[in-house]
Scaffold this active site. Structure first.
Site, short mmCIF file in Angstrom:
data_model
loop_
_atom_site.label_atom_id
_atom_site.label_comp_id
_atom_site.label_asym_id
_atom_site.label_seq_id
_atom_site.Cartn_x
_atom_site.Cartn_y
_atom_site.Cartn_z
N ASP A 18 26.93 5.01 -45.32
CA ASP A 18 26.67 6.29 -44.67
C ASP A 18 27.79 7.30 -44.95
O ASP A 18 28.94 6.91 -45.13
CB ASP A 18 26.53 6.07 -43.15
N ASN A 66 14.37 7.44 -43.12
CA ASN A 66 14.87 8.46 -44.06
C ASN A 66 13.75 9.24 -44.74
O ASN A 66 13.99 10.30 -45.33
CB ASN A 66 15.79 7.85 -45.12
#
Ligand code: IPE
Ligand code: IPE
Ligand code: MG
Length: 255
Positions: A18, A66
Site C-alpha cells: 500500500d 479496488n
C-alpha cells in the site's frame, strides 16, 4: 547490520503493498507513476524473497474492492501487471518460481490473462518458491466461495453438515494451498487488513511499516523478518520462559 536467522524463516509471507498513490502525490506526480514505481519494488522484493529461501510470497496487488477506483487507474494497473509478467517471465522460469494467481481471475482483462495463464501453466511444477499474486482478491469473497462449495456438497449428499469443519473450509481456500501465512506485512502506514487473507490470518504475525510501497527496500523486508523472528508464536498455549536464540545460525545482511 540486520540479522536474519536462517532456520527460523517464515515459510509464507503475505504483503499488503500500500501507498503507491500517496508516494506519487507527495511528489506532485500522477497515481499511475506511483504504481509504476511500485512495480519496481515488486521486482526487488520477489528476488530477495527467493534468495532468502521463503517458500511462498503472496502479494496483494488488486482487491475485489479496488474495482471501485477510476477506470483510468485500473486500466493502467493492468498494463503494468502485463509488463511485469512479460519482463519477469525468464527470471521466474529460470529460478524455479511457481507463479500463481488467487482471486477472481476471470474478471481480469484479456491482456492480462493472455500472459498470466501461460506463465501459470509453464511454472506449475516449479518448487523453489510460490509467488501468489492476489488479483481481484477478497478474503470474504474467498470464504463465501468455499462455504458455497461445502453447501453444494451437503445439498448433493456427498458430505454431512458435521463434516463442515475449519479444516474442510481451509482445504478449499486457494490462498492457503501454500500453508497459512506466517508473517503479513503492510506498507503505507495504515493499520488494517483491507480484506486480505482473512481466514489464514488466524495466527499470522502482523508487521506494519510507514514506508510507502515504492520506497520499501529489501532491507525493510529483512527488518520485518527479523521482527518476526524475535516474536514468540504461542497459538493459544502458554509461552516458553525465555525465547531461545543462542547458537542460532544467522545470515548477516549488510545494509
Ligand atoms: C496500493 O497503493 C496499490 C493498490 C491498491 C493497487 P494505493 O494505490 O492504495 O496507494 P494509496 O494508499 O492511495 O497511497
Ligand atoms: C489494500 O489497499 C489493497 C491492496 C494493496 C491491493 P487499499 O488501498 O485498497 O486499502 P484501503 O482502501 O486503504 O483499506
Ligand atoms: Mg491504498
Amino acid at each position: 547490520m540486520i540479522l536474519v536467522e536462517a532456520r527460523n524463516l517464515p515459510a509464507h509471507v503475505g504483503i499488503i503493498m500500500d501507498g503507491n498513490g500517496r508516494w506519487a502525490q507527495q511528489r506532485g506526480r500522477s497515481r499511475v507513476d506511483g504504481h509504476r514505481e511500485g512495480s519496481n519494488t515488486v521486482r526487488r522484493v520477489v528476488r530477495a524473497a527467493r534468495k532468502l529461501g521463503l517458500k511462498a510470497l503472496t502479494l496483494y496487488a488488486f482487491s475485489e474492492q479496488n474495482w471501485a477506483r477510476p477506470e483510468t487507474e485500473i486500466d493502467a494497473l493492468w498494463i503494468l501487471l502485463r509488463e511485469f509478467l512479460l519482463s519477469e517471465r525468464n527470471e521466474i522460469l529460470d529460478n524455479g518460481i511457481r507463479l500463481n494467481a488467487i482471486g477472481n481471475v476471470g474478471k481480469l482483462p484479456s491482456i492480462v490473462r493472455a500472459v498470466l495463464e501461460p506463465l501459470r501453466r509453464e511454472s506449475e511444477e516449479n518448487v523453489s518458491m510460490t509467488l501468489n499474486l492476489a488479483l481481484s482478491y477478497g478474503g470474504r469473497e474467498e470464504i463465501a466461495t468455499a462455504a458455497k462449495e461445502l453447501a453444494k456438497r451437503v445439498a448433493a449428499g456427498t458430505m454431512t453438515p458435521d463434516e463442515v469443519t475449519p479444516e474442510a473450509l481451509h482445504r478449499l481456500m486457494p490462498s492457503l494451498a501454500v500453508g497459512d501465512p506466517d508473517l503479513v506485512i503492510r506498507t503505507g502506514g495504515e493499520h488494517r487488513i483491507s480484506n486480505f487473507l482473512l481466514y489464514g490470518l488466524a495466527y499470522a504475525e502482523l508487521y506494519f511499516t510507514d514506508a510507502l510501497w515504492p520506497e520499501f527496500e529489501v532491507e525493510d523486508l529483512y527488518k520485518a523478518i527479523a521482527a518476526y523472528q524475535a516474536r514468540e508464536r504461542r497459538y493459544g498455549k502458554v509461552g516458553k520462559a525465555a525465547p531461545v536464540q543462542s547458537g542460532a545460525q544467522v545470515i548477516r545482511l549488510a545494509v
